[in-house]
Design a protein around this motif. Structure first.
Motif, PDB file in Angstrom:
ATOM      1  N   ASP A  77       2.858  -1.722   6.262  1.00 61.10           N
ATOM      2  CA  ASP A  77       3.832  -2.162   5.281  1.00 61.10           C
ATOM      3  C   ASP A  77       5.151  -1.438   5.493  1.00 61.10           C
ATOM      4  O   ASP A  77       5.225  -0.382   6.126  1.00 61.10           O
ATOM      5  CB  ASP A  77       3.292  -1.884   3.867  1.00 61.10           C
ATOM      6  CG  ASP A  77       3.978  -2.736   2.819  1.00 61.10           C
ATOM      7  OD1 ASP A  77       4.745  -3.640   3.186  1.00 61.10           O
ATOM      8  OD2 ASP A  77       3.743  -2.486   1.623  1.00 61.10           O
ATOM      9  N   ARG A 126       1.804  -9.247  -2.154  1.00 60.70           N
ATOM     10  CA  ARG A 126       3.039  -8.702  -1.585  1.00 60.70           C
ATOM     11  C   ARG A 126       4.176  -8.788  -2.597  1.00 60.70           C
ATOM     12  O   ARG A 126       5.027  -7.891  -2.679  1.00 60.70           O
ATOM     13  CB  ARG A 126       3.436  -9.450  -0.304  1.00 60.70           C
ATOM     14  CG  ARG A 126       2.610  -9.077   0.911  1.00 60.70           C
ATOM     15  CD  ARG A 126       3.285  -9.543   2.191  1.00 60.70           C
ATOM     16  NE  ARG A 126       3.463 -10.983   2.235  1.00 60.70           N
ATOM     17  CZ  ARG A 126       2.571 -11.832   2.735  1.00 60.70           C
ATOM     18  NH1 ARG A 126       1.442 -11.368   3.249  1.00 60.70           N
ATOM     19  NH2 ARG A 126       2.801 -13.124   2.743  1.00 60.70           N
ATOM     20  N   ASP A 175       3.765  -5.896  -4.799  1.00 60.27           N
ATOM     21  CA  ASP A 175       4.082  -4.669  -4.072  1.00 60.27           C
ATOM     22  C   ASP A 175       5.584  -4.431  -3.954  1.00 60.27           C
ATOM     23  O   ASP A 175       6.027  -3.287  -3.893  1.00 60.27           O
ATOM     24  CB  ASP A 175       3.486  -4.723  -2.662  1.00 60.27           C
ATOM     25  CG  ASP A 175       1.977  -4.569  -2.661  1.00 60.27           C
ATOM     26  OD1 ASP A 175       1.432  -4.063  -3.658  1.00 60.27           O
ATOM     27  OD2 ASP A 175       1.348  -4.968  -1.663  1.00 60.27           O
ATOM     28  N   ARG A 176       6.367  -5.497  -3.908  1.00 62.35           N
ATOM     29  CA  ARG A 176       7.794  -5.354  -3.642  1.00 62.35           C
ATOM     30  C   ARG A 176       8.668  -5.582  -4.858  1.00 62.35           C
ATOM     31  O   ARG A 176       9.881  -5.380  -4.790  1.00 62.35           O
ATOM     32  CB  ARG A 176       8.186  -6.303  -2.512  1.00 62.35           C
ATOM     33  CG  ARG A 176       7.568  -5.857  -1.186  1.00 62.35           C
ATOM     34  CD  ARG A 176       7.573  -6.914  -0.129  1.00 62.35           C
ATOM     35  NE  ARG A 176       6.818  -6.438   1.041  1.00 62.35           N
ATOM     36  CZ  ARG A 176       6.378  -7.211   2.022  1.00 62.35           C
ATOM     37  NH1 ARG A 176       6.615  -8.501   1.976  1.00 62.35           N
ATOM     38  NH2 ARG A 176       5.713  -6.707   3.029  1.00 62.35           N
ATOM     39  N   THR A 206      -8.049  -6.841  -4.401  1.00 54.35           N
ATOM     40  CA  THR A 206      -7.477  -5.494  -4.481  1.00 54.35           C
ATOM     41  C   THR A 206      -8.451  -4.450  -5.017  1.00 54.35           C
ATOM     42  O   THR A 206      -8.210  -3.251  -4.876  1.00 54.35           O
ATOM     43  CB  THR A 206      -6.238  -5.485  -5.392  1.00 54.35           C
ATOM     44  OG1 THR A 206      -6.642  -5.787  -6.745  1.00 54.35           O
ATOM     45  CG2 THR A 206      -5.207  -6.497  -4.916  1.00 54.35           C
ATOM     46  N   ARG A 237       1.190   1.070  -8.956  1.00 56.74           N
ATOM     47  CA  ARG A 237       2.383   0.987  -8.109  1.00 56.74           C
ATOM     48  C   ARG A 237       3.556   1.708  -8.774  1.00 56.74           C
ATOM     49  O   ARG A 237       4.302   2.438  -8.124  1.00 56.74           O
ATOM     50  CB  ARG A 237       2.739  -0.466  -7.853  1.00 56.74           C
ATOM     51  CG  ARG A 237       1.690  -1.246  -7.100  1.00 56.74           C
ATOM     52  CD  ARG A 237       1.548  -0.792  -5.674  1.00 56.74           C
ATOM     53  NE  ARG A 237       2.640  -1.298  -4.854  1.00 56.74           N
ATOM     54  CZ  ARG A 237       2.929  -0.866  -3.634  1.00 56.74           C
ATOM     55  NH1 ARG A 237       2.221   0.111  -3.112  1.00 56.74           N
ATOM     56  NH2 ARG A 237       3.907  -1.373  -2.944  1.00 56.74           N
ATOM     57  N   SER A 297       2.822   2.156  -0.060  1.00 56.89           N
ATOM     58  CA  SER A 297       2.254   0.921   0.438  1.00 56.89           C
ATOM     59  C   SER A 297       1.008   0.515  -0.331  1.00 56.89           C
ATOM     60  O   SER A 297       0.361   1.340  -0.952  1.00 56.89           O
ATOM     61  CB  SER A 297       1.911   1.063   1.928  1.00 56.89           C
ATOM     62  OG  SER A 297       0.960   2.095   2.090  1.00 56.89           O
ATOM     63  N   GLY A 298       0.709  -0.763  -0.288  1.00 55.92           N
ATOM     64  CA  GLY A 298      -0.451  -1.300  -0.976  1.00 55.92           C
ATOM     65  C   GLY A 298      -1.436  -1.885   0.024  1.00 55.92           C
ATOM     66  O   GLY A 298      -1.349  -1.624   1.209  1.00 55.92           O
TER      67      GLY A 298
END
Length: 285
Positions: free
Chosen positions: A109, A179, A182-183, A213, A224, A282-283
Motif C-alpha cells: 500500500d 481501499r 483506507d484512504r 477484514t 484506522r 496500511s490496511g
C-alpha cells in the motif's frame, strides 16, 4: 478538521475535469500537512529530509514519492538550496482507476518511494504542458500519462504476492470499498457510503466486509483513525484536540476512551507507546 495543520484541497488546485496538474515549486521548509488528493513528486535539485507518517527519509535528485489522502508529511531541506521538484496533484478518481488496473502481482500500500525516477521527468513535462495548454484529447492523454507514471513507480516498489486479496469470491468492488475506507477514513464516511462503492446492500456489505477484514466496519474505521492519531501524536506537537479532529473523530471524549482501550494510555501521554513513529498506516488491501 483542525485548521492548524494544513490540508490542501484539489478544488483549489485542479481545474474541472483536468485530472492532474504539475507544478514546479522550489520548496523550503514545508510543515506537516496532508491533501484530499494524491501527490506525486519528483525531486530534480537539492536535498531534504522527507518525513512521511512520522518516518524521516533523505531525498535528493531522482527521488520520487506517491502519497495518498491517508498520508501526512513534511519536508525539511538540507543545506541552503531549496528543493526543486515536479509536484503533481492527481484527482483521486483518476489515480484509483490506475491503481485498481495494475493487477497481480501487487505492491504494498501507499506511500511509494524510490530514488531512481529521473527518467519520469519527460512524462511530467508533457503532463504539465497538457494542463497549461489543453488541446484536443488532453483528458485522455493526461490519464494515459498518469497511468504510465504509476506503472513505472509501482515497478520500483517491493512486489507482494497478493494471496488474500485474490481469494475466491472476493470481488473487485469489495476490495475497492475497503481501499475507499483506507484512504478516506478521516472523512465522515458511513457503512452506506462504502456499501455503495461495492454495489451491495448495507446489510450484505457488512457481512462481506467482516469476512474480508476480520472486523466490523465501525471497528475497522475506528482502528484506522486511531493508528493515524497515534502516528500524529508521536511525530508532531499537535494538541490532543487537534489530533482528535484531524484523525476524523468528532468527540474528544470518545477519542480519549477509544485511544485508552486500544493503547492502554491516554492520548495526552505522548511517552506511552510512542517510542518510535509508526512506519505507516496500511490496511489489508
Amino acid at each position: 478538521m483542525t485548521d492548524l495543520v494544513e490540508r490542501f484541497s484539489s478544488e483549489s488546485l485542479l481545474l474541472p475535469d483536468s485530472g492532474a496538474r504539475v507544478m514546479r515549486p522550489r520548496l523550503r521548509t514545508v510543515d506537516v500537512h496532508w491533501h484530499d488528493y494524491y501527490e506525486l513528486c519528483l525531486v530534480v535539485s537539492g536535498a531534504a529530509e522527507h518525513v512521511v507518517n512520522g518516518v524521516p527519509r533523505p531525498i535528493g535528485r531522482g527521488s520520487a514519492f506517491l502519497l495518498s489522502p491517508a498520508d501526512f508529511h513534511a519536508i525539511r531541506p538540507i543545506g541552503h538550496e531549496p528543493l526543486g521538484c515536479y509536484n503533481t496533484v492527481i484527482d483521486p478518481g483518476l489515480m484509483e482507476r490506475q491503481l485498481a488496473g495494475l493487477g497481480p502481482p501487487s505492491v504494498g500500500d501507499l506511500p511509494w518511494q524510490t530514488d531512481d525516477f529521473l527518467d519520469a521527468e519527460v512524462d511530467l513535462r508533457r503532463l504539465q504542458a497538457e494542463f497549461e495548454e489543453p488541446r484536443l484529447g488532453s483528458a485522455r492523454l493526461v490519464e494515459a500519462l498518469v497511468g504510465c507514471l504509476v506503472v513505472e513507480l509501482a515497478r520500483r516498489q517491493l512486489v507482494e504476492v497478493a494471496v488474500a486479496d485474490h481469494r475466491l469470491g472476493v470481488s473487485d468492488e469489495l476490495r475497492a470499498a475497503v481501499r475507499f475506507v483506507d484512504r478516506h477514513f478521516r472523512e465522515p464516511i458511513s457503512l452506506a457510503d462504502a456499501a455503495r462503492r461495492a454495489h451491495l446492500s448495507s446489510n450484505y456489505f457488512s457481512e462481506r466486509f467482516r469476512e474480508y477484514t476480520g472486523s466490523s466496519f465501525q471497528l475497522y474505521l475506528q482502528e484506522r483513525r486511531l493508528r493515524f492519531a497515534r502516528s500524529l501524536l508521536a511525530s508532531t506537537s499537535l494538541s490532543v484536540t487537534e489530533v482528535c479532529h484531524a484523525a476524523g473523530f468528532n468527540s474528544l471524549s470518545h477519542f480519549g476512551r477509544a485511544y485508552r482501550r486500544r493503547y492502554g494510555s491516554a492520548p495526552s501521554d505522548r511517552s506511552g507507546g510512542h517510542a518510535a513513529a509508526l512506519p505507516g498506516i496500511s490496511g489489508p488491501s
